[in-house]
Design an enzyme around this catalytic site. Structure first.
Site, mmCIF file in Angstrom:
data_model
loop_
_atom_site.group_PDB
_atom_site.id
_atom_site.type_symbol
_atom_site.label_atom_id
_atom_site.label_comp_id
_atom_site.label_asym_id
_atom_site.label_seq_id
_atom_site.Cartn_x
_atom_site.Cartn_y
_atom_site.Cartn_z
ATOM 1 N N LYS A 1 0.828 -1.205 0.000
ATOM 2 C CA LYS A 1 0.000 0.000 0.000
ATOM 3 C C LYS A 1 0.867 1.262 0.000
ATOM 4 O O LYS A 1 0.658 2.169 -0.815
ATOM 5 C CB LYS A 1 -0.898 0.013 1.256
ATOM 6 C CG LYS A 1 -1.546 1.361 1.521
ATOM 7 C CD LYS A 1 -2.423 1.353 2.745
ATOM 8 C CE LYS A 1 -1.725 1.586 4.062
ATOM 9 N NZ LYS A 1 -1.476 2.993 4.416
ATOM 10 N N ASN A 2 1.849 1.302 0.916
ATOM 11 C CA ASN A 2 2.602 2.547 1.087
ATOM 12 C C ASN A 2 3.648 2.773 -0.004
ATOM 13 O O ASN A 2 4.303 3.811 -0.034
ATOM 14 C CB ASN A 2 3.242 2.600 2.481
ATOM 15 C CG ASN A 2 2.173 2.784 3.551
ATOM 16 O OD1 ASN A 2 1.021 3.115 3.237
ATOM 17 N ND2 ASN A 2 2.537 2.569 4.799
ATOM 18 N N CYS B 1 -5.399 13.312 13.000
ATOM 19 C CA CYS B 1 -6.028 12.039 12.658
ATOM 20 C C CYS B 1 -5.944 11.119 13.855
ATOM 21 O O CYS B 1 -5.360 11.474 14.879
ATOM 22 C CB CYS B 1 -5.405 11.416 11.419
ATOM 23 S SG CYS B 1 -3.913 10.493 11.712
ATOM 24 N N ARG C 1 0.090 14.622 12.874
ATOM 25 C CA ARG C 1 0.579 14.394 11.511
ATOM 26 C C ARG C 1 0.515 15.619 10.586
ATOM 27 O O ARG C 1 -0.145 15.600 9.545
ATOM 28 C CB ARG C 1 -0.184 13.231 10.864
ATOM 29 C CG ARG C 1 -0.013 11.953 11.612
ATOM 30 C CD ARG C 1 -0.742 10.815 10.964
ATOM 31 N NE ARG C 1 -0.007 10.260 9.843
ATOM 32 C CZ ARG C 1 -0.462 9.253 9.107
ATOM 33 N NH1 ARG C 1 -1.643 8.734 9.366
ATOM 34 N NH2 ARG C 1 0.248 8.769 8.122
ATOM 35 N N ASP D 1 4.119 0.622 12.197
ATOM 36 C CA ASP D 1 2.955 -0.048 11.600
ATOM 37 C C ASP D 1 2.813 -1.503 12.044
ATOM 38 O O ASP D 1 1.847 -2.166 11.673
ATOM 39 C CB ASP D 1 3.034 0.016 10.067
ATOM 40 C CG ASP D 1 2.858 1.433 9.551
ATOM 41 O OD1 ASP D 1 2.351 2.280 10.303
ATOM 42 O OD2 ASP D 1 3.229 1.701 8.394
ATOM 43 N N ARG E 1 -8.995 -0.285 4.402
ATOM 44 C CA ARG E 1 -8.150 0.768 3.823
ATOM 45 C C ARG E 1 -6.782 0.226 3.455
ATOM 46 O O ARG E 1 -6.136 0.736 2.536
ATOM 47 C CB ARG E 1 -7.941 1.890 4.850
ATOM 48 C CG ARG E 1 -9.120 2.796 5.022
ATOM 49 C CD ARG E 1 -8.764 3.949 5.905
ATOM 50 N NE ARG E 1 -7.587 4.658 5.378
ATOM 51 C CZ ARG E 1 -7.028 5.697 5.954
ATOM 52 N NH1 ARG E 1 -7.525 6.173 7.068
ATOM 53 N NH2 ARG E 1 -5.977 6.287 5.411
#
Ligand code: EPU
Length: 418
Positions: free
Chosen positions: A22-23, A115, A120, A303, A395
């Site tokens: 994803k990243n 968030c 952030r 993460d 997500r």
């Protein structure tokens, strides 16, 4: 609204394939804005944030087609704004800032608010663009950045920022002259971004170290590229094997991106062996406590902190987990406590005392990695766990419950309450 229902207690067994990262996919899709013509990206994961990025690119005027193999044609970009509606659902929307200012000399991006996991801000992205000659104004919650053509600059980041480094690499790729990024992020996704940009004709050296130099060029061209595997998904599946005392081969990953995760699994007494581009994880009955401090790459990834907490809760004794990247990334703790864990949070440190025999419960996902952690706790628990608000999970994970089912887990997605 869906929920995930897990009947715990099954040891995971078998083989599972890791999806594209994803990243890495998010900045790569954004980088398509830097070149006219049609780029093809393979191994793009089918997950919520990627859908949001494609929607944003379409709003800007790009033609986007396909899923796993995605083509983006950025020849006719007609709009230069990332609106609040998209930025508030995905902060990585700010990744269009660098390419838009770099190629078109203008961008309007809604300033992300706070968030779930922390404040952030994107001040480092803006500081870098300003150093390259962009005029930055804040109007009605939108950052308005303009420049005739960006010029090279020396930029020293105040802290390590992954998307900040990626954004400025993209902006600098088309700037006039040489840009130096100091204290740059070393994450594999940053290296991947440089690889993609260089394939497009950019001149970037040093990605993967803290010092990156970018020699600006006049034009970039489209490309065909396969996205690297997702190291966080791989790590999550590895911990899933460990917490269920399973035996799983996690395939199609890049084990060299997982050194910190593998080292901590081994410290906890889990048997881990690298077999080419796969990792075998064999869960042992007795888990040992291990202390973890999250750090920028190659340190232990933030993460993976929530998922590891489930393993630490099963260890006999006390483990200390320090979260050093985000200030509010322990929201899974109260939910894990409801499942029986003994965890005390003091500032940015969580003290985990085990061994816990998790008990199924109804729990609420609060962010992406927290939801993965709750699924793992559910797999290890006695009885039934219901994880609510699974849109957080969707997500960032491609078909996670399907993959877990393939390994023998009893996991279902059902229509349920909020
Ligand atoms: N920061 C600032 N100012 C900035 C930029 C960052 O103060 O201008 C701070 C942040 O508030 C944070 C720290 O610096 O405390 C690090 O943030 P970073 O910018 O590195 O995070 P990011 O680029 O927004 C990416 C990943 C995250 C991952 C972090 C850290 C993407 C799309 N997102 O976020 O992934 O946690 O790096 O490794 O690449 C996830 O996948 O669940 C996720 C949150």
């Amino acid at each position: 609204m869906y929920k995930i229902v897990i009947r715990g207690g099954h040891k995971l067994r078998g083989e599972v394939r890791v999806s594209g990262a994803k990243n890495a996919a998010l900045p790569i899709l954004a980088s398509s804005l830097l070149a006219a013509g049609r780029s093809t990206y393979r191994n793009v994961p089918d997950l919520g944030d990627v859908v949001t990025m494609k929607k944003l690119l379409r709003q800007l005027g790009a033609k986007v087609e396909g899923d796993g193999s995605t083509t983006v044609d950025s020849t006719h970009i007609t709009n230069f704004e990332a609106p609040y509606e998209l930025v508030k659902t995905m902060r990585a929307s700010a990744l269009v800032l660098g390419p838009l200012v770099g190629r078109y000399g203008q961008a309007r991006v809604s300033l992300p608010g706070g968030c779930a996991i922390g404040a952030r801000p994107i001040d480092q992205h803006l500081k870098g663009l300003a150093a390259m000659g962009a005029r930055i104004e804040l109007e009605h919650g939108l950052v308005n950045a303009r420049a005739k053509r960006l010029h090279g600059a020396t930029i020293v980041f105040d802290m390590v920022t992954v998307t900040g480094t990626e954004n400025l690499m993209m902006a600098a790729a088309l700037a006039k002259g040489c840009t130096t990024l100091e204290n740059a992020a070393c994450e594999p996704e940053v290296e991947e971004m440089a690889r993609v940009l260089n394939k497009m004709g950019a001149r970037i050296r040093g990605a993967g170290t803290t010092l990156i130099t970018i020699e600006g060029v006049d034009e970039l061209h489209p490309l065909d590229h396969a996205v690297i595997p997702d190291r966080v998904e791989a790590g999550t599946l590895m911990v899933a094997a460990a917490v269920t005392r399973g035996n799983v081969l996690v395939k199609d990953c890049l084990p060299e991106h997982l050194d910190a995760v593998i080292a901590k699994l081994q410290a906890a007494g889990v048997e881990v062996t690298v077999e080419g581009d796969a990792v075998r994880v064999l869960g042992r009955r007795e888990i040992r406590p291990a202390d973890i401090a999250t750090r920028p790459y190659p340190g232990f990834p933030t993460d993976m902190q929530a998922q590891f907490m489930v393993l630490m809760a099963q260890a006999r004794g006390q483990s200390v987990l320090s979260e050093n990247i985000f200030e509010n990334r322990f929201m899974h703790v109260p939910e894990l406590r409801r499942m029986g864990a003994d965890i005390v949070v003091e500032g940015h440190t969580a003290i985990v005392r085990g061994p816990t025999k998790f008990k199924g419960a109804k729990v609420m996902a609060t962010d992406l990695r927290a939801s993965a952690c709750l699924v793992l706790a559910g797999l290890a628990a006695e009885g039934t766990t219901e994880v609510l608000r699974v849109y957080h999970l969707d997500r960032g994970y491609e078909h996670l419950e399907r993959k877990l089912r393939g390994l023998g887990a009893d996991v279902r997605r059902v229509k349920g309450e909020l």
